[in-house]
Scaffold this active site. Sequence first.
Site, PDB file in Angstrom:
ATOM      1  N   ARG A 153       0.796  -1.229   0.000  1.00 25.55           N
ATOM      2  CA  ARG A 153       0.000   0.000   0.000  1.00 25.55           C
ATOM      3  C   ARG A 153       0.826   1.275   0.000  1.00 25.55           C
ATOM      4  O   ARG A 153       0.600   2.173  -0.807  1.00 25.55           O
ATOM      5  CB  ARG A 153      -0.905   0.067   1.255  1.00 25.55           C
ATOM      6  N   THR A 154       1.771   1.372   0.927  1.00 26.48           N
ATOM      7  CA  THR A 154       2.441   2.667   1.101  1.00 26.48           C
ATOM      8  C   THR A 154       3.246   3.017  -0.138  1.00 26.48           C
ATOM      9  O   THR A 154       3.141   4.128  -0.673  1.00 26.48           O
ATOM     10  CB  THR A 154       3.340   2.622   2.353  1.00 26.48           C
ATOM     11  N   LYS A 185      25.972  -3.431  -0.046  1.00 28.29           N
ATOM     12  CA  LYS A 185      27.438  -3.237  -0.057  1.00 28.29           C
ATOM     13  C   LYS A 185      27.891  -2.443   1.160  1.00 28.29           C
ATOM     14  O   LYS A 185      29.054  -2.086   1.271  1.00 28.29           O
ATOM     15  CB  LYS A 185      27.845  -2.491  -1.331  1.00 28.29           C
ATOM     16  N   ARG A 197      11.053   3.940   3.661  1.00 32.52           N
ATOM     17  CA  ARG A 197      10.673   2.963   4.699  1.00 32.52           C
ATOM     18  C   ARG A 197      11.917   2.197   5.093  1.00 32.52           C
ATOM     19  O   ARG A 197      12.715   1.790   4.232  1.00 32.52           O
ATOM     20  CB  ARG A 197       9.604   2.005   4.195  1.00 32.52           C
ATOM     21  N   HIS A 246       4.484   5.689  11.666  1.00 29.53           N
ATOM     22  CA  HIS A 246       4.061   5.523  10.271  1.00 29.53           C
ATOM     23  C   HIS A 246       3.136   6.710   9.962  1.00 29.53           C
ATOM     24  O   HIS A 246       1.912   6.565   9.859  1.00 29.53           O
ATOM     25  CB  HIS A 246       3.333   4.194  10.111  1.00 29.53           C
TER      26      HIS A 246
END
Length: 303
Positions: free
Chosen positions: A51-52, A80, A101, A129
């Site tokens: 969703r986000t 890396k 995120r 959030h």
Amino acid sequence: MRHLMSPLDFTVDELDKLFDLAGDIEKNPDNYARKCEGKKLATCFYEPSTRTRLSFEAAMYNLGGHVIGFSDASSSSATKGESVSDTIRMISCYADICAMRHPKEGAPMVASTKSKIPVINAGDGGHQHPTQTLTDLLTIRSLKGRLDNFTIGLCGDLKFGRTVHSLIHALVRYENIRFVFISPDELRIPDYVTEMLHEKGISYQEVIRLEDVMGDLDLLYMTRVQRERFFNEEDYVRLKDFYILNKEKMELAKPDMLVLHPLPRVNEISVEVDDDERAVYFKQVQYGVYVRMALILTLLELV
Ligand code: CP
């Protein structure tokens, strides 16, 4: 330049303006279809999302902009050993705004200190959030017509649930909100949240059984028990089906109570509840696009 790390980064008045803008976008989408022409959004997702990430991408396309980014840390140079501070310095050269995120609490905040473009916290570990909270608030305001004077039950994983933590912090700024925390002992709301409520003189109740409080609620915010936040599988298996909202439990609720869920859901809401008009979690997803469009326009100072 502004970032969004927490819902508290906007005042209540600024949130009202954001929600008014989202409402206008919903009614008049064509007026906004070219507002971000020539602009790029970077989606830097070090943790899975449906969703986000996709609603941010849909939001930018709806505004006429472009999207770059990665949806998996393993396909980025994080593998890396590159730090988020260095990564955001690169992204600042490629894009105009970034949604990030990360599984580590505070990582988007660290990135924002090195960034030349607005950074949006799209979820950081079990912490916050904020754009889910903007989605939740817009849904409540649009469907209930207000953001004050109600009793909200928050049910499920209240310990690790970042959507729950963000929503509580946002709601305490509105008048006469009463909280009912519904969770097993192992997933109780953290002390720092209840201490904050004590300090502000806001009433709350903690219970284990959903049935005991169902009839008191104006809003029920269901959450998933999150496998990815548990340290051992045994505890997850024991707790994952602790709550299952079904038709029988919905019969105990007020006729105008709304059920929200940030999604994804697993078993905590039975699919038979989806047809109940009080179940608004799929409408919530659509509001998530409007509010992210409004947020992009606001942070890019295009309104
Ligand atoms: N609600 C939410 O954050 O969903 P995703 O994890 O799919 O983005």
